[in-house]
Scaffold this motif. Structure first.
Motif, PDB file in Angstrom:
ATOM      1  N   SER A  26       0.656  -1.229   0.182  1.00  0.00           N
ATOM      2  CA  SER A  26      -0.117  -0.090  -0.028  1.00  0.00           C
ATOM      3  C   SER A  26       0.770   1.296   0.012  1.00  0.00           C
ATOM      4  CB  SER A  26      -0.929   0.089   1.215  1.00  0.00           C
ATOM      5  OG  SER A  26      -0.230  -0.221   2.370  1.00  0.00           O
ATOM      6  N   LEU A  27       2.099   1.098   0.508  1.00  0.00           N
ATOM      7  CA  LEU A  27       2.955   2.526   0.625  1.00  0.00           C
ATOM      8  C   LEU A  27       3.804   2.265  -0.720  1.00  0.00           C
ATOM      9  CD1 LEU A  27       4.231   4.711   2.094  1.00  0.00           C
ATOM     10  CD2 LEU A  27       5.804   3.223   3.265  1.00  0.00           C
ATOM     11  N   ARG A  28       3.562   3.283  -1.528  1.00  0.00           N
ATOM     12  CA  ARG A  28       4.379   3.380  -2.586  1.00  0.00           C
ATOM     13  C   ARG A  28       5.301   4.680  -2.655  1.00  0.00           C
ATOM     14  NH1 ARG A  28       2.456  -0.432  -6.634  1.00  0.00           N
ATOM     15  NH2 ARG A  28       3.794   0.903  -7.916  1.00  0.00           N
ATOM     16  N   PHE A  29       6.363   4.863  -3.513  1.00  0.00           N
ATOM     17  CA  PHE A  29       7.227   6.029  -3.783  1.00  0.00           C
ATOM     18  C   PHE A  29       7.207   6.220  -5.230  1.00  0.00           C
ATOM     19  CE2 PHE A  29       8.589   3.787  -0.039  1.00  0.00           C
ATOM     20  CZ  PHE A  29       8.617   4.715   1.178  1.00  0.00           C
ATOM     21  N   ASP A  30       7.170   7.348  -5.822  1.00  0.00           N
ATOM     22  CA  ASP A  30       7.406   7.635  -7.006  1.00  0.00           C
ATOM     23  C   ASP A  30       9.041   7.959  -7.058  1.00  0.00           C
ATOM     24  OD1 ASP A  30       4.729   7.846  -7.932  1.00  0.00           O
ATOM     25  OD2 ASP A  30       4.551   9.822  -7.628  1.00  0.00           O
ATOM     26  N   VAL A  31       9.474   7.563  -8.227  1.00  0.00           N
ATOM     27  CA  VAL A  31      10.838   7.752  -8.186  1.00  0.00           C
ATOM     28  C   VAL A  31      11.125   9.049  -9.023  1.00  0.00           C
ATOM     29  CG1 VAL A  31      13.319   6.831  -9.353  1.00  0.00           C
ATOM     30  CG2 VAL A  31      11.195   5.297  -8.177  1.00  0.00           C
ATOM     31  N   GLY A  32      11.673  10.042  -8.323  1.00  0.00           N
ATOM     32  CA  GLY A  32      12.033  11.236  -9.200  1.00  0.00           C
ATOM     33  C   GLY A  32      13.256  11.175  -9.749  1.00  0.00           C
ATOM     34  N   PRO A  33      13.618  12.538 -10.265  1.00  0.00           N
ATOM     35  CA  PRO A  33      14.772  12.439 -11.099  1.00  0.00           C
ATOM     36  C   PRO A  33      15.892  11.826 -10.110  1.00  0.00           C
ATOM     37  CG  PRO A  33      13.844  14.485 -11.443  1.00  0.00           C
ATOM     38  CD  PRO A  33      13.145  13.863 -10.352  1.00  0.00           C
ATOM     39  N   ILE A  34      17.030  11.088 -10.805  1.00  0.00           N
ATOM     40  CA  ILE A  34      18.016  10.410 -10.116  1.00  0.00           C
ATOM     41  C   ILE A  34      19.424  11.494 -10.726  1.00  0.00           C
ATOM     42  CG2 ILE A  34      19.458   8.385  -9.709  1.00  0.00           C
ATOM     43  CD1 ILE A  34      16.882   6.806 -10.078  1.00  0.00           C
ATOM     44  N   GLU A  35      19.941  11.883  -9.677  1.00  0.00           N
ATOM     45  CA  GLU A  35      21.073  12.601 -10.153  1.00  0.00           C
ATOM     46  C   GLU A  35      22.565  11.613  -9.662  1.00  0.00           C
ATOM     47  OE1 GLU A  35      21.682  16.703  -9.120  1.00  0.00           O
ATOM     48  OE2 GLU A  35      19.520  17.142  -9.521  1.00  0.00           O
ATOM     49  N   ILE A  36      23.150  11.470 -10.583  1.00  0.00           N
ATOM     50  CA  ILE A  36      24.322  10.753 -10.407  1.00  0.00           C
ATOM     51  C   ILE A  36      25.772  11.848 -10.663  1.00  0.00           C
ATOM     52  CG2 ILE A  36      25.884   8.638 -11.169  1.00  0.00           C
ATOM     53  CD1 ILE A  36      23.372   7.662 -11.969  1.00  0.00           C
ATOM     54  N   GLU A  37      26.568  11.922  -9.757  1.00  0.00           N
ATOM     55  CA  GLU A  37      27.786  12.590 -10.002  1.00  0.00           C
ATOM     56  C   GLU A  37      29.072  11.576  -9.939  1.00  0.00           C
ATOM     57  OE1 GLU A  37      30.148  15.967  -7.737  1.00  0.00           O
ATOM     58  OE2 GLU A  37      28.132  16.495  -8.335  1.00  0.00           O
ATOM     59  N   ALA A  38      29.935  11.606 -11.065  1.00  0.00           N
ATOM     60  CA  ALA A  38      31.051  10.548 -11.057  1.00  0.00           C
ATOM     61  C   ALA A  38      32.194  11.415 -11.592  1.00  0.00           C
ATOM     62  CB  ALA A  38      30.480   9.035 -11.885  1.00  0.00           C
ATOM     63  N   THR A  39      33.395  10.802 -11.234  1.00  0.00           N
ATOM     64  CA  THR A  39      34.633  11.124 -11.874  1.00  0.00           C
ATOM     65  C   THR A  39      34.734   9.988 -12.942  1.00  0.00           C
ATOM     66  OG1 THR A  39      35.265  12.499 -10.064  1.00  0.00           O
ATOM     67  CG2 THR A  39      37.060  11.842 -11.530  1.00  0.00           C
ATOM     68  N   VAL A  40      35.020  10.462 -14.240  1.00  0.00           N
ATOM     69  CA  VAL A  40      35.314   9.642 -15.275  1.00  0.00           C
ATOM     70  C   VAL A  40      36.572   9.642 -15.843  1.00  0.00           C
ATOM     71  CG1 VAL A  40      32.594   8.954 -15.575  1.00  0.00           C
ATOM     72  CG2 VAL A  40      34.063  10.683 -16.910  1.00  0.00           C
ATOM     73  N   ALA A  41      37.396   8.609 -16.240  1.00  0.00           N
ATOM     74  CA  ALA A  41      38.551   8.719 -17.359  1.00  0.00           C
ATOM     75  C   ALA A  41      37.953   8.263 -18.719  1.00  0.00           C
ATOM     76  CB  ALA A  41      39.414   7.677 -16.687  1.00  0.00           C
ATOM     77  N   VAL A  42      38.296   9.043 -19.625  1.00  0.00           N
ATOM     78  CA  VAL A  42      37.742   8.605 -20.931  1.00  0.00           C
ATOM     79  C   VAL A  42      38.864   8.095 -21.749  1.00  0.00           C
ATOM     80  CG1 VAL A  42      36.834   9.776 -23.141  1.00  0.00           C
ATOM     81  CG2 VAL A  42      36.202  10.872 -20.846  1.00  0.00           C
ATOM     82  N   THR A  43      38.522   6.917 -22.290  1.00  0.00           N
ATOM     83  CA  THR A  43      39.816   6.384 -23.097  1.00  0.00           C
ATOM     84  C   THR A  43      38.993   6.095 -24.432  1.00  0.00           C
ATOM     85  OG1 THR A  43      38.988   4.206 -22.431  1.00  0.00           O
ATOM     86  CG2 THR A  43      40.691   4.986 -21.239  1.00  0.00           C
ATOM     87  N   LYS A  44      39.927   5.980 -25.598  1.00  0.00           N
ATOM     88  CA  LYS A  44      39.471   5.749 -27.110  1.00  0.00           C
ATOM     89  C   LYS A  44      40.557   4.764 -27.417  1.00  0.00           C
ATOM     90  CE  LYS A  44      38.772   7.574 -31.390  1.00  0.00           C
ATOM     91  NZ  LYS A  44      38.746   8.787 -32.332  1.00  0.00           N
TER      92      LYS A  44
END
Length: 102
Positions: A26-44
């Motif tokens: 009976s108890l429900r939660f709407d999932v709002g916007p999820i913010e993810i902050e991450a440090t990434v390394a970019v490789t090619k």
């Protein structure tokens, strides 16, 4: 190091599991916007395909990518789920209240 796509895939799996575990509650939660902050390394990768990959860098990592350029990114995800008529709606998670839950 974890690929950015793997991190998002795991987040999706955990949100899906939480929604399934709470089905019919009976108890429900709407999932709002999820913010993810991450440090990434970019490789090619070299070669014909020339894929670009984003690797999430752990805090206090071993410095394997110390010579690579890292960037800090913020993603905002809006989870949706299929509604009864097939249209996408705001995702919902439900479940029993846990003692001490905020």
């Amino acid at each position: 190091m974890v690929e950015l796509s793997e991190m998002i895939r795991e987040l999706r799996a955990q949100l899906t599991a939480a929604a399934a575990e709470g089905a019919g509650e009976s108890l429900r939660f709407d999932v709002g916007p999820i913010e993810i902050e991450a440090t990434v390394a970019v490789t090619k990768e070299a070669g014909g395909s020339g894929k670009v990959r984003f690797w999430v860098v752990e805090a206090g990592g071993d410095g394997k990518y110390a010579s690579s350029e890292t960037q800090r990114i913020t993603l905002t995800l809006q989870p949706t789920a299929p509604g009864p008529d097939g249209t996408r709606t705001t995702a919902r998670i439900s479940g029993s209240e846990v003692t001490g839950e905020r």
